[in-house]
Design an enzyme around this catalytic site. Structure first.
Site, PDB file in Angstrom:
ATOM      1  N   ASP A  29      14.749   5.895 -28.561  1.00 41.25           N
ATOM      2  CA  ASP A  29      15.306   6.856 -27.607  1.00 41.25           C
ATOM      3  C   ASP A  29      15.550   6.119 -26.294  1.00 41.25           C
ATOM      4  OD1 ASP A  29      15.994   9.512 -26.578  1.00 41.25           O
ATOM      5  OD2 ASP A  29      14.183   9.312 -25.380  1.00 41.25           O
ATOM      6  N   SER A  30      16.286   6.758 -25.400  1.00 41.64           N
ATOM      7  CA  SER A  30      16.496   6.176 -24.083  1.00 41.64           C
ATOM      8  C   SER A  30      15.192   6.130 -23.287  1.00 41.64           C
ATOM      9  CB  SER A  30      17.537   7.003 -23.325  1.00 41.64           C
ATOM     10  OG  SER A  30      17.124   8.360 -23.274  1.00 41.64           O
TER      11      SER A  30
ATOM     12  N   CYS B  35      19.788  17.791 -26.990  1.00 41.38           N
ATOM     13  CA  CYS B  35      19.188  16.798 -26.103  1.00 41.38           C
ATOM     14  C   CYS B  35      17.690  16.771 -26.370  1.00 41.38           C
ATOM     15  CB  CYS B  35      19.459  17.168 -24.640  1.00 41.38           C
ATOM     16  SG  CYS B  35      18.636  16.051 -23.474  1.00 41.38           S
TER      17      CYS B  35
ATOM     18  N   HIS C 290      15.216  16.441 -24.509  1.00 40.82           N
ATOM     19  CA  HIS C 290      14.331  17.091 -23.535  1.00 40.82           C
ATOM     20  C   HIS C 290      14.312  18.619 -23.622  1.00 40.82           C
ATOM     21  CE1 HIS C 290      14.505  13.106 -21.855  1.00 40.82           C
ATOM     22  NE2 HIS C 290      13.747  13.432 -20.819  1.00 40.82           N
TER      23      HIS C 290
ATOM     24  N   GLU D 248      11.061  16.636 -17.533  1.00 39.56           N
ATOM     25  CA  GLU D 248      10.169  15.498 -17.229  1.00 39.56           C
ATOM     26  C   GLU D 248       9.172  15.852 -16.134  1.00 39.56           C
ATOM     27  OE1 GLU D 248      11.774  11.594 -16.897  1.00 39.56           O
ATOM     28  OE2 GLU D 248      12.932  11.824 -18.749  1.00 39.56           O
TER      29      GLU D 248
ATOM     30  N   CYS E 223      17.693   9.807 -29.757  1.00 39.48           N
ATOM     31  CA  CYS E 223      18.454  10.140 -28.553  1.00 39.48           C
ATOM     32  C   CYS E 223      19.818  10.740 -28.941  1.00 39.48           C
ATOM     33  CB  CYS E 223      18.672   8.862 -27.740  1.00 39.48           C
ATOM     34  SG  CYS E 223      19.632   9.100 -26.249  1.00 39.48           S
TER      35      CYS E 223
HETATM   36  N1  DGL Z   1      17.509  11.169 -24.644  1.00 34.47           N
HETATM   37  C1  DGL Z   1      18.693  11.673 -23.993  1.00 34.47           C
HETATM   38  C2  DGL Z   1      19.458  12.560 -24.955  1.00 34.47           C
HETATM   39  O1  DGL Z   1      18.912  13.149 -25.866  1.00 34.47           O
HETATM   40  C3  DGL Z   1      18.361  12.428 -22.722  1.00 34.47           C
HETATM   41  C4  DGL Z   1      17.894  11.540 -21.580  1.00 34.47           C
HETATM   42  C5  DGL Z   1      18.944  10.536 -21.144  1.00 34.47           C
HETATM   43  O2  DGL Z   1      19.953  10.916 -20.541  1.00 34.47           O
HETATM   44  O3  DGL Z   1      18.760   9.360 -21.463  1.00 34.47           O
HETATM   45  O4  DGL Z   1      20.658  12.679 -24.827  1.00 34.47           O
END
Ligand code: DGL
Length: 271
Positions: free
Chosen positions: A11-12, A187, A189, A153, A74
């Site tokens: 993931d990012s 997403c 989050h 977050e 991600c």
């Molecule tokens: N993990 C990213 C997503 O699911 C969200 C956070 C980011 O922008 O890196 O798109």
């Protein structure tokens, strides 16, 4: 393929822990290697080329860990980079877009689906393509909701501040015609805001809305691929997770809320 090899998840940053959470529930005997690219997060605001480049780096790191499969947790990376990753990878690559699309189609009664995600995910139109490939008649409305990431977050998942942000985004989505009956959380989050989003969507829209979190669908897809490739491990429980990040800041502290359990032993790596 070594069935005892771990499954790689990237993931990012920390958001992918919501996907790992579903994977741990579905596959408690498997070992996992989780990579969060916390030094370069967010991906959701970056260009397609940059996200593809970072995703390639993540894939190469996981390959060096000798994983038997890669899960692109991600959404932004899945939306932009999945075809390129699939071509490059010697092991199966599972993204979150297709399982999420399928799940949303399953729930929609009026064939109207709203997809909310980062600017990158929505701009890519990957969900629209995936939904139309499976069900061309479905009306898809993509809606970027970038402020949900910092809210999740920072732990702002209920109360006045997140409520006004949700009202801002979903209020605008509700004014678009035709109104959607299914809201897909595209997403990593957004599952932290699930209760608030579900509650407010049903208050804002004229007719009932089903809110869909795709993490469970992704975990089911991973399980299916393991079965198809005969690479699932025999163990029924006791799997371990190795955590790697590209920058250590607050990963354990924030990550616990995303994973739903304590995290320890996180290692910082250069990739
Ligand atoms: N993990 C990213 C997503 O699911 C969200 C956070 C980011 O922008 O890196 O798109």
């Amino acid at each position: 393929m070594d069935s005892m090899a771990p499954i790689g998840v990237f993931d990012s940053g920390i958001g992918g822990l919501t996907v790992l959470r579903a994977l741990l529930q579905q596959l408690p005997g498997e070992d996992f290697v989780y990579l969060g690219d916390t030094a370069r997060v967010p991906y959701g605001t970056k260009s397609a080329n940059t996200v593809i480049k970072y995703s390639m780096n993540n894939l190469e790191f996981l390959e060096r860990q000798r994983v038997k499969m890669v899960v692109v947790a991600c959404n932004t990376a899945s939306a932009y980079a999945l075809p390129a990753l699939g071509e490059l990878s010697p092991v199966p690559v599972v993204g979150v877009v297709e399982p999420g699309a399928l799940e949303a189609i399953r729930f929609s009664r009026t064939q109207t689906i709203g997809v909310i995600g980062t600017r990158g995910t929505i701009k890519s139109r990957a969900y629209e393509r995936a939904i139309h490939a499976l069900a061309p008649e479905v009306h898809v409305m993509g809606w970027p909701c970038p402020l949900f990431v910092p809210l999740a977050e920072e732990g702002f998942v209920d109360g006045e501040i997140p409520r006004s942000v949700v009202l801002h985004y979903l209020g605008a989505l509700a004014r678009a015609e035709p109104q959607i009956d299914t809201l897909l959380l595209a997403c990593t989050h957004y599952p932290l805001l699930y209760d608030l989003l579900d509650h407010m969507a049903n208050a804002i829209f004229d007719a009932p809305v089903t809110t869909v979190d795709s993490a469970t669908a992704v975990a089911r897809e991973v399980s299916t691929v393991l079965d198809e490739t005969h690479s699932g491990c025999d163990r029924k429980e006791g799997g371990q997770v190795d955590y790697f990040v590209t920058d250590l800041t607050r990963f354990e502290e924030i990550g616990e809320r995303f994973l739903g359990q304590p995290i320890s032993g996180v290692q910082q790596v250069d990739i």
